[in-house]
Design an enzyme around this catalytic site. Structure first.
Site, PDB file in Angstrom:
ATOM      1  N   HIS A 138      55.272 -19.450  30.276  1.00  0.00           N
ATOM      2  CA  HIS A 138      55.091 -20.214  29.034  1.00  0.00           C
ATOM      3  C   HIS A 138      56.085 -21.374  28.891  1.00  0.00           C
ATOM      4  O   HIS A 138      56.485 -21.718  27.782  1.00  0.00           O
ATOM      5  CB  HIS A 138      55.183 -19.298  27.828  1.00  0.00           C
ATOM      6  CG  HIS A 138      54.128 -18.232  27.792  1.00  0.00           C
ATOM      7  ND1 HIS A 138      52.858 -18.434  28.292  1.00  0.00           N
ATOM      8  CD2 HIS A 138      54.159 -16.952  27.312  1.00  0.00           C
ATOM      9  CE1 HIS A 138      52.150 -17.319  28.119  1.00  0.00           C
ATOM     10  NE2 HIS A 138      52.907 -16.416  27.549  1.00  0.00           N
ATOM     11  N   HIS A 213      49.607 -18.609  21.114  1.00  0.00           N
ATOM     12  CA  HIS A 213      49.843 -17.224  21.490  1.00  0.00           C
ATOM     13  C   HIS A 213      49.825 -16.329  20.247  1.00  0.00           C
ATOM     14  O   HIS A 213      50.810 -15.665  19.921  1.00  0.00           O
ATOM     15  CB  HIS A 213      51.173 -17.086  22.233  1.00  0.00           C
ATOM     16  CG  HIS A 213      51.254 -15.896  23.137  1.00  0.00           C
ATOM     17  ND1 HIS A 213      51.371 -14.615  22.670  1.00  0.00           N
ATOM     18  CD2 HIS A 213      51.229 -15.804  24.492  1.00  0.00           C
ATOM     19  CE1 HIS A 213      51.432 -13.777  23.694  1.00  0.00           C
ATOM     20  NE2 HIS A 213      51.344 -14.466  24.813  1.00  0.00           N
ATOM     21  N   GLU A 351      44.406 -16.550  24.610  1.00  0.00           N
ATOM     22  CA  GLU A 351      45.028 -17.818  24.977  1.00  0.00           C
ATOM     23  C   GLU A 351      44.006 -18.690  25.705  1.00  0.00           C
ATOM     24  O   GLU A 351      43.843 -18.581  26.928  1.00  0.00           O
ATOM     25  CB  GLU A 351      46.232 -17.581  25.888  1.00  0.00           C
ATOM     26  CG  GLU A 351      47.307 -16.672  25.334  1.00  0.00           C
ATOM     27  CD  GLU A 351      48.276 -16.224  26.418  1.00  0.00           C
ATOM     28  OE1 GLU A 351      48.652 -17.067  27.269  1.00  0.00           O
ATOM     29  OE2 GLU A 351      48.628 -15.029  26.439  1.00  0.00           O
TER      30      GLU A 351
END
Length: 386
Positions: A138, A213, A351
């Site tokens: 991420h 998220h 996601e």
């Protein structure tokens, strides 16, 4: 009972996306937006909260820190309002702990994983922080979900209420090349849809994969397991991964696997499958290849419903993939606004994004962004009840 869509491509129309209708009677939901200063970061900078709401009982709260979607309040089949998004009750929780669960955050510069924190772009190798050994996850340690975004616009009319956030990521930030300017626009529409539009521009070739998220429990945040929830994913293939969640480089059919959600199934039905692709991540944590070519048109990607509350959520996007995660690493360390501890399997995360580690897989859809180009993707969460 809620109706389910067949396993074929559906073109999204904001006005026609109905799966059970509006939260309450009438299309005129009078969306509104409110902005308030709520807390200070340790460096003294002010964090603001933006609330988007309408007369159907929906209330969405977004923080300028991390672009975080802190709460999503929606009614159930009996009109009872509950927050269906996991998160922390205060800013301190996000600052101290959100580098692990990433509750509600904007992910960037690269959502999901980069193998060994390395990628090559136009003949040059770049290195990004190893924050999920042996990979980058991420975007690294100091990624977009730990940045203070600037509110550059808000507004509301009869069709929707919105807030536009902006972040400038300098050249070399977390090892990524180019000065990247990103905007994220959250909009709550009169038809009970929450949309997120991501745009980005760069002054040098770079890679970009932005997503959100959010952890969803349609029975209510802190209410326990999501195993009874019914999921449908409009996908014939998924991205197999190794033990470190890095793609093997092939796309596999969902036929005869726990990943076949072309027809609706409960999460519990195959959550404890012995399939090796389920064992390593301790549940669902895979990218589904959506049944549409990448385009600017939004298509229905997934649908989830909760038989206990009657709440329904549809996810539409123009991204090529959808990562679905059953909160496998949540272990009781985090307590939500409900006062209840979160545990494994207490939420579903969706996601919409490009495939993991795409810069290292030339056959995957490209995540390269060049000067003069605009990264432009949208995700829509539509809420209803049966």
């Amino acid at each position: 009972m809620p109706r389910f869509f067949s396993n074929r491509i559906w073109l999204l129309s904001f006005s026609a996306l109905a799966c059970g209708g509006m939260m309450s009677g009438g299309a005129n939901a009078r969306p509104r937006v409110q902005v308030a200063s709520v807390a200070h970061l340790p460096n003294g900078k002010v964090v603001k909260a933006v609330t988007l709401s309408n007369d159907h009982g929906l209330k969405i709260r977004i923080l300028s820190y991390g672009g975080i979607l802190q709460s999503v309040e929606i009614p159930d089949r009996h009109g009872k309002i509950a927050n269906v998004a996991l998160g922390f009750s205060t800013l301190d929780g996000y600052v101290a702990h959100n580098d692990d669960p990433h509750f509600g955050a904007i992910l960037g510069r690269y959502a999901n994983r980069l193998a060994n924190g390395t990628f090559t772009l136009e003949g040059k190798t770049y290195h990004t922080p190893i924050n999920n050994p042996p990979n980058t996850l991420h975007g690294g340690f100091d990624s977009f979900d730990r940045k203070l975004w600037t509110i550059v616009g808000t507004g509301s009319d009869q069709s929707g209420a919105y807030v536009k956030l902006k972040l400038v990521s300098p050249d070399g930030d977390q090892g990524f090349p180019g000065n990247l300017t990103t905007t994220v626009t959250y909009m709550l529409s009169a038809d009970d849809s929450l949309s997120l539009n991501f745009k980005a521009k760069t002054d040098a070739p770079t890679v970009v994969n932005l997503s959100t998220h959010n952890y969803w429990n349609l029975n209510g945040e802190g209410s326990g397991t999501i195993e009874p929830e019914i999921l449908q994913v409009f996908s014939d293939r998924y991205v197999p991964t190794d033990a470190n969640s890095i793609p093997l480089g092939t796309l596999a059919s969902v036929d005869n696997t726990p990943f076949d959600f072309r027809t609706p199934h409960s999460i519990a039905e195959r959550l404890r499958s012995r399939d090796p692709q389920m064992v390593a991540p301790r549940g669902y944590d895979k990218c589904w290849v959506l049944n549409v070519p990448p385009s600017k048109t939004l298509y229905l990607a997934a649908r989830v419903s909760d038989p206990r509350s009657g709440r329904v959520m549809e996810i539409s996007t123009n991204q090529p993939g959808l990562q679905v995660y059953t909160s496998n690493s949540i272990d009781g360390r985090y307590v939500g606004p409900s006062g209840h501890a979160y545990r494994q399997g207490d939420a579903l995360a969706f996601e919409p994004e490009h495939y993991p580690d795409s810069p290292n897989h030339p056959d995957f859809p490209s995540t390269e962004l060049k000067p003069g180009e605009v990264y432009d993707y949208t995700t829509v969460f539509h809420f209803a009840h049966d």
